[in-house]
Design a protein around this motif. Sequence first.
Motif, PDB file in Angstrom:
ATOM      1  N   ALA A  92       0.962  -1.147   0.143  1.00  0.00           N
ATOM      2  CA  ALA A  92      -0.037  -0.034  -0.051  1.00  0.00           C
ATOM      3  C   ALA A  92       0.943   1.231  -0.041  1.00  0.00           C
ATOM      4  N   GLY A  93       1.607   1.264   0.594  1.00  0.00           N
ATOM      5  CA  GLY A  93       2.842   2.317   1.049  1.00  0.00           C
ATOM      6  C   GLY A  93       3.362   2.739  -0.479  1.00  0.00           C
ATOM      7  N   ARG A  94       4.021   1.496  -1.205  1.00  0.00           N
ATOM      8  CA  ARG A  94       4.459   1.685  -2.349  1.00  0.00           C
ATOM      9  C   ARG A  94       3.784   2.069  -3.244  1.00  0.00           C
ATOM     10  N   ALA A  95       2.298   2.036  -3.321  1.00  0.00           N
ATOM     11  CA  ALA A  95       1.346   2.318  -4.295  1.00  0.00           C
ATOM     12  C   ALA A  95       0.997   3.917  -4.058  1.00  0.00           C
ATOM     13  N   GLU A  96       1.014   4.230  -2.824  1.00  0.00           N
ATOM     14  CA  GLU A  96       1.000   5.484  -2.306  1.00  0.00           C
ATOM     15  C   GLU A  96       2.098   6.480  -2.695  1.00  0.00           C
ATOM     16  N   ILE A  97       3.190   5.827  -2.757  1.00  0.00           N
ATOM     17  CA  ILE A  97       4.173   6.729  -3.115  1.00  0.00           C
ATOM     18  C   ILE A  97       4.396   6.945  -4.811  1.00  0.00           C
ATOM     19  N   ARG A  98       3.929   5.804  -5.322  1.00  0.00           N
ATOM     20  CA  ARG A  98       3.810   5.873  -6.746  1.00  0.00           C
ATOM     21  C   ARG A  98       3.005   6.970  -7.344  1.00  0.00           C
ATOM     22  N   GLU A  99       1.706   6.867  -6.394  1.00  0.00           N
ATOM     23  CA  GLU A  99       0.607   7.829  -6.840  1.00  0.00           C
ATOM     24  C   GLU A  99       1.240   9.146  -6.611  1.00  0.00           C
ATOM     25  N   GLY A 100       1.848   9.477  -5.601  1.00  0.00           N
ATOM     26  CA  GLY A 100       2.627  10.706  -5.326  1.00  0.00           C
ATOM     27  C   GLY A 100       3.608  11.090  -6.581  1.00  0.00           C
ATOM     28  N   VAL A 101       4.388  10.081  -7.002  1.00  0.00           N
ATOM     29  CA  VAL A 101       5.327  10.268  -8.055  1.00  0.00           C
ATOM     30  C   VAL A 101       4.540  10.810  -9.296  1.00  0.00           C
ATOM     31  N   ARG A 102       3.540  10.021  -9.523  1.00  0.00           N
ATOM     32  CA  ARG A 102       2.614  10.131 -10.575  1.00  0.00           C
ATOM     33  C   ARG A 102       1.949  11.633 -10.615  1.00  0.00           C
ATOM     34  N   ALA A 103       1.589  12.243  -9.342  1.00  0.00           N
ATOM     35  CA  ALA A 103       1.046  13.324  -9.175  1.00  0.00           C
ATOM     36  C   ALA A 103       2.077  14.346  -9.457  1.00  0.00           C
ATOM     37  N   TYR A 104       3.415  14.257  -9.033  1.00  0.00           N
ATOM     38  CA  TYR A 104       4.736  14.894  -9.495  1.00  0.00           C
ATOM     39  C   TYR A 104       4.646  14.829 -10.852  1.00  0.00           C
ATOM     40  N   GLU A 105       4.576  13.993 -11.485  1.00  0.00           N
ATOM     41  CA  GLU A 105       5.034  13.780 -12.847  1.00  0.00           C
ATOM     42  C   GLU A 105       3.925  14.618 -13.965  1.00  0.00           C
ATOM     43  N   ARG A 106       2.635  14.678 -13.165  1.00  0.00           N
ATOM     44  CA  ARG A 106       1.723  15.377 -13.946  1.00  0.00           C
ATOM     45  C   ARG A 106       2.267  17.024 -13.803  1.00  0.00           C
ATOM     46  N   VAL A 107       2.612  17.518 -12.723  1.00  0.00           N
ATOM     47  CA  VAL A 107       3.172  18.644 -12.445  1.00  0.00           C
ATOM     48  C   VAL A 107       4.190  18.849 -13.450  1.00  0.00           C
ATOM     49  N   LEU A 108       5.172  18.000 -13.564  1.00  0.00           N
ATOM     50  CA  LEU A 108       6.434  18.121 -14.306  1.00  0.00           C
ATOM     51  C   LEU A 108       5.835  18.183 -15.755  1.00  0.00           C
ATOM     52  N   SER A 109       4.913  17.587 -16.219  1.00  0.00           N
ATOM     53  CA  SER A 109       4.482  17.715 -17.803  1.00  0.00           C
ATOM     54  C   SER A 109       4.011  19.214 -17.715  1.00  0.00           C
ATOM     55  N   GLN A 110       3.266  19.588 -16.792  1.00  0.00           N
ATOM     56  CA  GLN A 110       2.663  21.013 -16.995  1.00  0.00           C
ATOM     57  C   GLN A 110       3.931  22.023 -16.947  1.00  0.00           C
ATOM     58  N   GLU A 111       4.665  21.781 -16.113  1.00  0.00           N
ATOM     59  CA  GLU A 111       6.031  22.702 -16.248  1.00  0.00           C
ATOM     60  C   GLU A 111       6.656  22.404 -17.501  1.00  0.00           C
ATOM     61  N   ARG A 235       8.634  17.429  -1.503  1.00  0.00           N
ATOM     62  CA  ARG A 235       8.794  17.397   0.137  1.00  0.00           C
ATOM     63  C   ARG A 235       7.746  16.339   0.513  1.00  0.00           C
ATOM     64  N   LYS A 236       6.429  16.123  -0.031  1.00  0.00           N
ATOM     65  CA  LYS A 236       5.374  15.316   0.442  1.00  0.00           C
ATOM     66  C   LYS A 236       5.862  13.897  -0.058  1.00  0.00           C
ATOM     67  N   LEU A 237       6.469  13.664  -1.198  1.00  0.00           N
ATOM     68  CA  LEU A 237       6.889  12.365  -1.177  1.00  0.00           C
ATOM     69  C   LEU A 237       8.103  12.034  -0.198  1.00  0.00           C
ATOM     70  N   SER A 238       8.867  12.851   0.121  1.00  0.00           N
ATOM     71  CA  SER A 238       9.854  12.512   1.081  1.00  0.00           C
ATOM     72  C   SER A 238       9.161  12.297   2.450  1.00  0.00           C
ATOM     73  N   GLU A 239       8.290  12.873   2.841  1.00  0.00           N
ATOM     74  CA  GLU A 239       7.451  12.771   3.992  1.00  0.00           C
ATOM     75  C   GLU A 239       6.841  11.245   4.065  1.00  0.00           C
ATOM     76  N   LEU A 240       6.271  11.104   2.722  1.00  0.00           N
ATOM     77  CA  LEU A 240       5.528   9.886   2.704  1.00  0.00           C
ATOM     78  C   LEU A 240       6.271   8.915   2.856  1.00  0.00           C
ATOM     79  N   TYR A 241       7.388   9.109   2.235  1.00  0.00           N
ATOM     80  CA  TYR A 241       8.608   7.705   2.228  1.00  0.00           C
ATOM     81  C   TYR A 241       8.976   7.866   3.739  1.00  0.00           C
ATOM     82  N   ALA A 242       9.414   8.785   4.275  1.00  0.00           N
ATOM     83  CA  ALA A 242       9.833   8.709   5.652  1.00  0.00           C
ATOM     84  C   ALA A 242       8.643   7.997   6.539  1.00  0.00           C
TER      85      ALA A 242
END
Lengths: 544, 348
Positions: A92-111, A235-242
């Motif tokens: 579940a944690g990995r899925a959550e982190i992957r979801e976080g990464v996907r959210a980041y990648e979406r922002v990255l695409s916008q960027e 930052r959230k990703l780091s927190e999530l991982y922690a």
Amino acid sequence: MFSALRISCLALLGAFILAVWYSLSTSIDTGLDQRYRQELRSLQVSDTSLNNDLLAARAGLVNHYDDLVRRIATLRQESRQVSKPPAFISGAGRAEIREGVRAYERVLSQEEELIESFKFDHAVLRNSLRFFPGQALALVDRISAHAEGQELAARVSSFYSDVLHYYLFSETSLIEKVESQRVALTTPAYPWLAPDEAKAIDLLTRHARVIMRRKPQVDRSISRLLDLPSAELVRKLSELYARHYDSAERSASRAYLLTWLLALASVLVVAAWIILRLRRSARDLSRASAELEQALASLGIEKEKHKELAELKSRFVSMTSHEFRTPLSVVLSSAELLQEYGGRWPEDKRQTHLLRVQNAAKYMKQMLDEVLLIGRVEAGKLEAHPQPVDLTEFCSDLVDTLRLQFKEHRVVYSADGELSSLLIDQQLIMHILDNLLSNAFKYSGPETTIYFDVTRDAGDIVFSVHDEGIGISEQDQERLFDTFHRGDNVGDAPGTGLGLAVVKRSVDVLQGSISVESTLGEGSTFVVRVPAPSADGQGLRDSA
Amino acid sequence: MGVGRWLVLACALVACRFSDRDRPQEEVAPIYRPSPSFATVDNPFEPLPQNMAGGPATELGRKLYADTIMSVDGSLTCFSCHDMRKGGTDGLPKASVASRQNGQINTGTIFNLAFNFRFNWNGQFVTLLDHVNGPLTGKNIMGMSWSELLRRVKSSDEYQRLFAKVYPDGVTIENIRHAVTAFQLSLVTPNAPFDRYLRGQTQALDAQQHEGYHLFKSLGCVSCHQGINVGGNLFAKIGVMGEYFADRQREGRGPLTEADYGRFLVTHNLLHRYVFRVPSLRNVACTAPYFHDGSLESLEEVVVAMGRYQLGRELNDAEVLALVAFLRSLTGEHEGRPLCSPDEQGHS
């Protein structure tokens, strides 16, 4: 119980192995953790650097796009890496982190998209900016050269300064003014202008338009870029991982504990099993050794018995060879004499010898009986068969018979108490009294008195035989009841050495007791006490 | 009592756990990072790296590139349209081969791809690995399918052997893709006179080229064509300051086609109409004809068009000649020799 123990042992072992596996699979691989944290850190660093690049771009310090392009490529690569969190993080944690990464990648695409428009707008803007001032100043110079050109030159120059003013200070109030100036400049109202000058004005206004259009677009792109929450997402990703790392650590230590507990339990159960087995085998061992000891002991007893038997046999042989020789020689000699002289001897002499043969044979038969009796006793075959007996009569018959046999002795017989109907084994009593009394006769001189008392004492019968004979030495008293043992002082008196042995065994069978008191040369007293219930009671009915 | 079996099971489980670690994936498109940063405020360029030698996969990729098994009817190789002697292109306005219908678009070069940020004129592909799909399955190009290619490569003993040497898992689609990409990434043309100039040899450019370089910067070509590849790192519209397509039609160089829509075909964003990846100008002298439509034969025409449509200026002849001279200084070396001789191409 044993197999249950074994099954639980195996079950524990299985659980233990599973726990080891579980604990291995949840165990934190610090190498992976370090690597992942490093990846998160570099993502964070790259993201911050991208923001710095953008700030530099806004400040107009960007003159080529390789850095931005590489930064984006790096961020893509790094976010791809970060989307693979280490395996010890829960599913579940990995899925959550992957979801976080996907959210980041979406922002990255916008960027990326915003950066693309920025790059183009910026390029075009720069070109016009590069061109516009020189073109405007040159134009002002050329127009001022015309006599009627002052007004137009002033308009171009104010247009020029307004456009630059807008570019430098983003003063939105200038937009409308610049636009109206531009429209006015493009309206052909100056016939005196040279064609290339008119073209130049047209070009100038086109570049001014580019500046006025692209400048706010560049600014908008940059501020939208800076507003995108990419840094926050990292930052959230780091927190999530922690957070997931912590819970992974917790579950790892739980698994570790579980493993240890199971290991401990396994060890305990195995130890218990071993101890039980040890104890069982110890018990088996002690039992076996007890049995062995018993076997050894009984072997010893057997041996002892064997020895006794052998002794008995040899004593029997020597005794018989000795004891039987006398009667046999009597039988032999009387038989020879009768054969030789029988025809010539008077009747009474013949009778005497025949009697002697008869007596000798009787003696031998008695001896044989006694030996057989002892044999039966030794073999444990002698048993009491109580029957109702009139003891008074029985005893007086016995005494009468003995009186006939030993005519030189006096016998004083007394009976006391209720003796007429007792439950007793007549045969055994017979053996006891016959032997005791005939011994008393045999080992006391003529003219002495034999006292024979029979009394009733509670449920017992007490027989007492007292003589005034040769007595028994203390030494001999100790072995008095041994088979074939005869006192040292018996002299020629005939005897088998079995009589008292028979007495003792018979008393034992009747569960009674026997005691002796004797003084050498003065006489002996034998007292026999045997239980003898009255035949009117229960005993009589039983035997009926 | 079965403990042995349990232990074996346990070992197997544990072994499983350790063997399912992810295999490290070979990075096919490393992000190039120049060691000293050459780019400065007034010099937005970097020389190409001099040593980008490939590994064993590169040779395998070259072999695939030169093999007709890559095309559905066995008539073409990748080199058919990407001739090394023609600057990695086919020298045609739009790719067209006897067996194919007329092409839609001008053939791009296969040199210095490592420094482009997107692939194809309209930037359809983000990575070169993905791009292999384009030519391989393109109806007008190889017309192949991956499964068919896989079958063909697998049925060749020689390829089986060569792949086994390079890849532990032998012939797979991914490995074919990787080998082709590795070869393409190795095609770098260093030591152009301009690069030598950037490295400090000021005499590597002659006076006209110096002048051209100066103009290139001062006129603003540098706003779009910059960076290590002198382009290839941004999208730009063709016709910023003029109606390129209207003029083209008026001049009889062809009506508007679907391919002219450029990036719009990828994003369907109206703002992306007529937007193309700004091409790298490296070896531009060797890759005529020019533009996505292959509509211009000479560099002089191209420079004039660029000045007109991109910068909004009419360049004079001296400027054009100087700029063209500068563009010729961008011709690098392949296998130790200039990609094309200075006066071979790019002339009208």
